[in-house]
Design an enzyme around this catalytic site. Sequence first.
Site, mmCIF file in Angstrom:
data_model
loop_
_atom_site.group_PDB
_atom_site.id
_atom_site.type_symbol
_atom_site.label_atom_id
_atom_site.label_comp_id
_atom_site.label_asym_id
_atom_site.label_seq_id
_atom_site.Cartn_x
_atom_site.Cartn_y
_atom_site.Cartn_z
ATOM 1 N N ASP A 117 0.839 -1.200 0.000
ATOM 2 C CA ASP A 117 0.000 0.000 0.000
ATOM 3 C C ASP A 117 0.871 1.245 0.000
ATOM 4 O O ASP A 117 2.039 1.209 0.387
ATOM 5 C CB ASP A 117 -0.913 0.021 1.224
ATOM 6 C CG ASP A 117 -1.881 -1.151 1.240
ATOM 7 O OD1 ASP A 117 -2.149 -1.701 0.163
ATOM 8 O OD2 ASP A 117 -2.339 -1.514 2.334
ATOM 9 N N VAL A 118 0.274 2.339 -0.390
ATOM 10 C CA VAL A 118 1.033 3.587 -0.479
ATOM 11 C C VAL A 118 1.598 3.992 0.885
ATOM 12 O O VAL A 118 2.682 4.578 0.978
ATOM 13 C CB VAL A 118 0.139 4.701 -1.079
ATOM 14 C CG1 VAL A 118 -1.044 5.007 -0.173
ATOM 15 C CG2 VAL A 118 0.942 5.956 -1.352
#
Length: 288
Positions: A117-118
């Site tokens: 995920d970012v």
Amino acid sequence: MNALYHNRPVCIKTNHKLRKCSQDSKKSRRMRHRQTTSRIAIVLVFATLLEFSQSLVAVEKTKVIIFHKPPNVVTSHQSQDQRPTVYEEVERRMHQSSTLEELTGIQSKLHAIGRLDVDTTGLILLTNDGGLVHHVTNPTSGKKNIPKTYEATIMGHHTDQTLELLRTNGVDLGPKHGGLTQPVDHLDILSYPTAKSTIVSLTIREGKNRQIRRMFHAIGSGVMKLKRTHVGKLSLEELVPEEGQWKLLSNAEIRDCLEWKPRAIQASVQPSNDQKNQNRGRRRRRQR
């Protein structure tokens, strides 16, 4: 013999004049000549294109880059906003006088072995070998999935009893998110930074989308911070302890840690830096 008399049978059959038949015959020969010339030209063009496309195909060996992903970096080839991608970050953190190809020998497109995920940080692997991506991430690749270890800061003061469900049965993420998870391989409580938070270390072999965040949400908690520390036998702290740091794995590390034998692969040549800059400019203009 005069060429006109060769057309006498045609004249008799069509009831046309001899001169007219001769002109039609010449026109027909010219058309056949043009058609033959066109076919030859088409064959030559295809042969040239085939030779050109073959010249763009390079043969290289399996390469793997281990990268310590910082937060706010996207695991994608194209970012939907102004945030950088992991591929851009790797190239940005190289020596200014060197390119990715010069430092690693990689000419083809890189692919991430599993996404992060970012906001998730830690160990991510980039490779030019699609077979290796399948081997590590796909549960039907013929071998048991390679384990991945994470360190998570979760909400609440948890004990072994409150986390027992993750160890024994797994949790149901719902039909939209992959259903029931497998039990975790290991789940250890590391510390309690505050009275309302717990740091745990857990190892899983699956790779469902946002799986760890959804697992803790399913037991009434939530993830405040997440970091991947190991993939197989590869350790983040031993190889790339600082955020943004990267390293090219050796053939022995690929073979021993990822259970994959490096091989020769064919890959298309990457576009030049000028072409990449032009493509980035086009994407930004479209977003405006």
